[in-house]
Design a protein around this motif. Structure first.
Motif, short mmCIF file in Angstrom:
data_model
loop_
_atom_site.label_atom_id
_atom_site.label_comp_id
_atom_site.label_asym_id
_atom_site.label_seq_id
_atom_site.Cartn_x
_atom_site.Cartn_y
_atom_site.Cartn_z
N VAL A 56 0.84 -1.19 0.00
CA VAL A 56 0.00 0.00 0.00
C VAL A 56 0.88 1.24 0.00
CG1 VAL A 56 -1.68 1.29 1.36
CG2 VAL A 56 -1.91 -1.18 1.13
N ARG A 57 1.98 1.17 0.75
CA ARG A 57 2.95 2.27 0.86
C ARG A 57 4.23 1.68 1.43
NH1 ARG A 57 2.30 2.32 6.12
NH2 ARG A 57 0.22 2.29 7.02
N ARG A 58 5.22 2.53 1.69
CA ARG A 58 6.45 2.05 2.31
C ARG A 58 6.12 1.45 3.68
NH1 ARG A 58 11.24 1.48 -0.32
NH2 ARG A 58 12.33 1.86 1.65
N PRO A 59 6.69 0.29 4.01
CA PRO A 59 6.41 -0.33 5.31
C PRO A 59 6.85 0.57 6.46
CG PRO A 59 7.49 -1.88 3.83
CD PRO A 59 7.58 -0.54 3.18
N ARG A 60 6.17 0.43 7.59
CA ARG A 60 6.57 1.16 8.79
C ARG A 60 6.11 0.39 10.02
NH1 ARG A 60 2.67 6.40 7.75
NH2 ARG A 60 0.65 5.43 8.25
N ILE A 61 6.69 0.71 11.15
CA ILE A 61 6.36 0.00 12.38
C ILE A 61 4.87 0.16 12.69
CG2 ILE A 61 6.75 -0.02 14.88
CD1 ILE A 61 9.63 0.82 14.33
N GLY A 62 4.27 -0.99 13.04
CA GLY A 62 2.85 -1.00 13.37
C GLY A 62 1.97 -1.50 12.24
N ASP A 63 2.52 -1.60 11.01
CA ASP A 63 1.72 -2.07 9.88
C ASP A 63 1.28 -3.52 10.10
OD1 ASP A 63 1.92 0.29 8.54
OD2 ASP A 63 3.30 -0.42 7.00
N LYS A 64 0.02 -3.76 9.83
CA LYS A 64 -0.53 -5.11 9.87
C LYS A 64 -0.30 -5.77 8.51
CE LYS A 64 -4.93 -7.45 10.87
NZ LYS A 64 -6.37 -7.21 11.18
N VAL A 65 0.25 -6.98 8.50
CA VAL A 65 0.59 -7.63 7.23
C VAL A 65 0.14 -9.09 7.24
CG1 VAL A 65 2.57 -6.14 6.74
CG2 VAL A 65 2.90 -8.25 8.05
N HIS A 66 -0.09 -9.61 6.04
CA HIS A 66 -0.31 -11.04 5.82
C HIS A 66 0.95 -11.58 5.15
CE1 HIS A 66 -4.74 -10.61 6.47
NE2 HIS A 66 -4.48 -9.38 6.05
N TYR A 67 1.38 -12.77 5.55
CA TYR A 67 2.64 -13.28 5.01
C TYR A 67 2.66 -14.81 5.04
CZ TYR A 67 4.06 -14.10 9.89
OH TYR A 67 4.12 -14.54 11.17
N THR A 68 3.68 -15.35 4.39
CA THR A 68 3.94 -16.79 4.37
C THR A 68 5.36 -17.02 4.86
OG1 THR A 68 2.44 -17.10 2.50
CG2 THR A 68 4.03 -18.85 2.91
N MET A 69 5.58 -18.09 5.61
CA MET A 69 6.92 -18.43 6.04
C MET A 69 7.71 -19.00 4.86
SD MET A 69 7.22 -17.51 9.17
CE MET A 69 8.75 -18.35 9.58
N GLY A 70 8.96 -18.54 4.72
CA GLY A 70 9.79 -19.04 3.64
C GLY A 70 11.25 -18.91 4.02
N THR A 71 12.10 -19.01 3.03
CA THR A 71 13.54 -18.88 3.25
C THR A 71 14.13 -17.96 2.20
OG1 THR A 71 13.95 -20.88 1.93
CG2 THR A 71 13.79 -21.14 4.33
N ASP A 72 15.23 -17.28 2.55
CA ASP A 72 15.91 -16.43 1.58
C ASP A 72 16.92 -17.26 0.80
OD1 ASP A 72 18.10 -16.80 3.24
OD2 ASP A 72 18.04 -14.79 4.09
N LYS A 73 17.72 -16.61 -0.03
CA LYS A 73 18.65 -17.33 -0.90
C LYS A 73 19.77 -18.01 -0.12
CE LYS A 73 21.32 -13.11 -1.88
NZ LYS A 73 21.79 -12.21 -2.97
N HIS A 74 19.93 -17.63 1.15
CA HIS A 74 20.95 -18.26 2.00
C HIS A 74 20.35 -19.35 2.89
CE1 HIS A 74 23.78 -15.21 0.73
NE2 HIS A 74 22.95 -14.25 1.13
N GLY A 75 19.05 -19.62 2.69
CA GLY A 75 18.40 -20.67 3.46
C GLY A 75 17.91 -20.23 4.82
N ARG A 76 17.94 -18.93 5.10
CA ARG A 76 17.48 -18.44 6.39
C ARG A 76 15.98 -18.20 6.38
NH1 ARG A 76 21.87 -13.62 6.53
NH2 ARG A 76 20.77 -13.32 4.55
N THR A 77 15.34 -18.49 7.51
CA THR A 77 13.90 -18.32 7.62
C THR A 77 13.53 -16.84 7.55
OG1 THR A 77 13.72 -20.31 8.97
CG2 THR A 77 11.88 -18.75 9.07
N CYS A 78 12.49 -16.53 6.79
CA CYS A 78 12.04 -15.15 6.66
C CYS A 78 10.59 -15.14 6.21
CB CYS A 78 12.90 -14.37 5.67
SG CYS A 78 12.79 -14.99 3.98
#
Length: 221
Positions: A56-78
């Motif tokens: 919707v706009r640049r993220p900021r503290i307090g924003d409510k979000v929907h997300y999925t658990m995944g991993t980055d290119k280094h295999g770390r959880t994000c």
């Protein structure tokens, strides 16, 4: 005993559901570096701005979000496929003036080509297709937030090509949907420019079309 052909138990099965969608809030965010952390049902999770599927706009503290658990290119959880809650868009006077300017040539061309009854019939059809396209954007935005099956981008482009591009123009701004994806916007604006070119060229006897045809013939000869 029935020995005849048996129907398939599931001739057209639905694809398996994707990873579950989770709900959280951004609790730490470094806007300069474009990453931070969100806290949800899986605890504190790293999130990068590149993993936002729709903003919707640049993220900021307090924003409510929907997300999925995944991993980055280094295999770390994000967190991945992150979508900010709400729509957060607007359709002000500037957007209205741009849309009105884009409609001038197509409406003038249709009015000049068609009898009054056919003209108003076409306007009604175009308005209906725009409404359907607008609804498709709304549905796709809602699906992105909830992790449901999305409307294919090709379907949205077909609706735009059939005359729904004004409805898409409004939806992009009102819902902040498909408004930051360069590849999608390239195709969308190509459709809009196609309408402008046809509307300008047709009433004048297609000079641009004939010039392009001559240029292509000279180029390939």
């Amino acid at each position: 005993m029935n020995s005849g052909p048996q129907p398939d138990p599931d001739p057209d099965p639905e694809p398996p559901p994707g990873p579950p969608r989770l709900l959280g809030r951004i609790t730490d965010w470094n806007d300069e570096r474009g990453f931070g952390y969100l806290t949800g049902t899986k605890g504190k999770v790293f999130v990068h701005i590149r993993d936002f599927a729709d903003r919707v706009r640049r993220p900021r503290i307090g924003d409510k979000v929907h997300y999925t658990m995944g991993t980055d290119k280094h295999g770390r959880t994000c967190a991945v496929d992150v979508v900010q809650d709400g729509f957060g868009g607007s359709f002000g006077i500037g957007s209205l003036l741009v849309l009105a300017a884009l409609l001038i040539l197509p409406v003038q061309a249709a009015h000049g080509w068609l009898e009054p009854d056919h003209f108003w019939m076409l306007m009604g059809v175009a308005a209906t297709v725009s409404l359907v396209c607008f609804a498709a954007y709304y549905y796709d935005k809602s699906c992105a937030r909830e992790g449901l099956w999305r409307v294919p981008e090709n379907v949205l482009h077909i609706l735009e090509l059939l005359g729904g591009w004004p409805g898409a123009f409004i939806a992009q701004r009102l819902f902040r949907h498909k408004s930051a994806k360069g590849s999608y916007l390239f195709t969308y604006w190509a459709i809009v420019l196609l309408y402008q070119a046809i509307s300008y060229d047709g009433p004048r006897g297609w000079p641009l079309f004939h010039a392009a045809k001559t240029w292509l013939r000279d180029l390939t000869s």
